[in-house]
Design an enzyme around this catalytic site. Structure first.
Site, PDB file in Angstrom:
ATOM      1  N   GLU A   1      -5.041   2.306  -3.957  1.00  0.00           N
ATOM      2  CA  GLU A   1      -3.576   2.341  -3.961  1.00  0.00           C
ATOM      3  C   GLU A   1      -2.984   1.059  -3.355  1.00  0.00           C
ATOM      4  O   GLU A   1      -1.817   1.014  -2.983  1.00  0.00           O
ATOM      5  CB  GLU A   1      -3.059   3.559  -3.198  1.00  0.00           C
ATOM      6  CG  GLU A   1      -3.328   3.549  -1.704  1.00  0.00           C
ATOM      7  CD  GLU A   1      -4.656   4.205  -1.342  1.00  0.00           C
ATOM      8  OE1 GLU A   1      -4.773   4.702  -0.205  1.00  0.00           O
ATOM      9  OE2 GLU A   1      -5.573   4.224  -2.193  1.00  0.00           O
TER      10      GLU A   1
ATOM     11  N   ASP B   1       0.853  -1.194   0.000  1.00  0.00           N
ATOM     12  CA  ASP B   1       0.000   0.000   0.000  1.00  0.00           C
ATOM     13  C   ASP B   1       0.891   1.247   0.000  1.00  0.00           C
ATOM     14  O   ASP B   1       1.858   1.334   0.774  1.00  0.00           O
ATOM     15  CB  ASP B   1      -0.895  -0.008   1.245  1.00  0.00           C
ATOM     16  CG  ASP B   1      -1.932   1.109   1.193  1.00  0.00           C
ATOM     17  OD1 ASP B   1      -2.990   0.899   0.582  1.00  0.00           O
ATOM     18  OD2 ASP B   1      -1.659   2.184   1.765  1.00  0.00           O
TER      19      ASP B   1
END
Length: 370
Positions: free
Chosen positions: A289, A246
């Site tokens: 993301e 992430d």
């Protein structure tokens, strides 16, 4: 007649297209074999009833000319119903087509010297067969080069060297080259249509399994890979690793520079993933993301080594975006699959390890515990 522009198959799809063409060979050969076994007996009966033969020997010659096509058609149907998955269908279909044209060409040669209606009847049959087999080709004009070439070369050689007189009314012979031209056009158009259909299908499948922004596989695609790797690991008693990755403080990038710059960051990140990972490793955009990496045949040490390599590749150098160079970092959670675990369970442990990496200061990889 206009033919559309040829669209080549991309190299990465060639193997799939080959399998598609073999499948097409099965379908075309099955249909053509049925047509042969239905119509050849009918034409044989018509020959015997509508056309008078001078002797029985001529009748037997016609039967013998038809026999190879009948044998090949029966062979095709038997293999098809045995559900033999081998690559026999294409060469057998090619041979069946060749035998059908060869049958009519042989009968044409047999009756060429006649000055009557039987030659016209045979010529019409040859013309019809030339056009019909064009619809049962897999590779278009390439197949027809053999299917037409061998029998018609033999016919031309016979006409040239036999010394037989030219028919009094040769106009019907012009139908043969005309039929060849029509057959080539039909076969070429069908082949190009097969290519277009295949490419459209592949593009649709690719778009369904690919993230539009990054070009990476999407979550659906990775779930398929995870299931396959889980099954393989269970079978071979091996381990694989799942890495949940992430971007750190990605929301701040969007807030300060806008979503277009955020998209640039994600695109650059995808490139760094693909440039860093080994050949067998896979990565997909899991959502937003967040990315999931699948590492086959992994140990704790090798999985953590991959995670560190990816983390360093993201951290340096800065990301060159339209807003300037941006410092971007990545946090990762690493979980090694256990034999008793489901896919969801190993992903959950990787996700918890990712949460720990965020809590411990970001820009790091953390190995999942119990």
């Amino acid at each position: 007649m206009m033919m559309s522009k040829h669209v080549p198959i991309p190299p990465e799809w060639q193997a799939d297209f080959l399998l598609k063409q073999f499948s097409l060979s099965h379908r075309l050969g099955y249909s053509l074999s049925g047509v042969v076994l239905v119509f050849l007996p009918i034409f044989t009966i018509l020959d015997a009833t509508l056309v008078s033969y001078a002797d029985g020997e001529l009748i037997w010659k016609h039967i013998l000319f038809r026999l190879p096509a009948v044998i090949l058609a029966i062979t095709f149907l038997l293999l098809h119903h045995k559900k033999d998955p081998g690559f026999w269908a294409y060469p057998l279909l090619l041979t069946l087509n060749l035998s059908i044209v060869g049958m009519m060409a042989a009968m044409f040669v047999l009756h060429y010297s006649e000055q009557g209606g039987h030659l016209l009847y045979i010529t019409q049959g040859l013309t019809l067969v030339i056009i019909t087999v064009a619809t049962a080709t897999v590779y278009g004009a390439r197949d027809l080069a053999l299917i037409y070439g061998l029998p018609l070369t033999a016919v031309i050689a016979f006409i040239v060297f036999s010394g037989s007189p030219f028919p009094d009314n040769p106009i019907h012979l012009a139908f043969i080259p005309a039929a060849i031209g029509i057959g080539v056009v039909i076969a070429t158009m069908l082949y190009q249509e097969h290519q277009r259909t295949f490419i459209a299908s592949q593009q649709l499948e690719h778009s369904a399994l690919t993230d539009a922004l990054t070009g990476l596989p999407n979550r659906r695609s990775m779930q398929t890979d995870l299931q396959a790797e889980w099954s393989r690991a269970k079978r071979d008693e091996q381990c694989f690793a799942v890495l949940m990755a992430d971007l750190d403080r990605f929301k701040a990038v969007n807030d300060q520079h806008g979503h277009e710059v955020g998209d640039e960051v994600l695109t650059i990140l995808a490139t760094r993933f693909t440039n860093t990972l080994r050949g067998g490793d896979r990565v997909a955009r899991w959502g937003g993301e967040e990315f999931l990496l699948l590492i086959p045949n992994a140990t704790e040490e090798s999985a953590m080594a991959v995670a560190e390599k990816v983390r360093r590749a993201v951290a340096e150098p800065p990301f060159a975006t339209s807003a300037g160079n941006l410092a971007v970092t990545l946090s990762l959670g690493v979980a090694l699959h256990r034999q008793t675990e489901s896919i969801d369970e190993v992903i959950s442990r990787a996700d918890k390890a990712l949460y720990r990496a965020k809590q411990e200061g970001r820009n790091r990889a953390v190995l999942a515990g119990d």
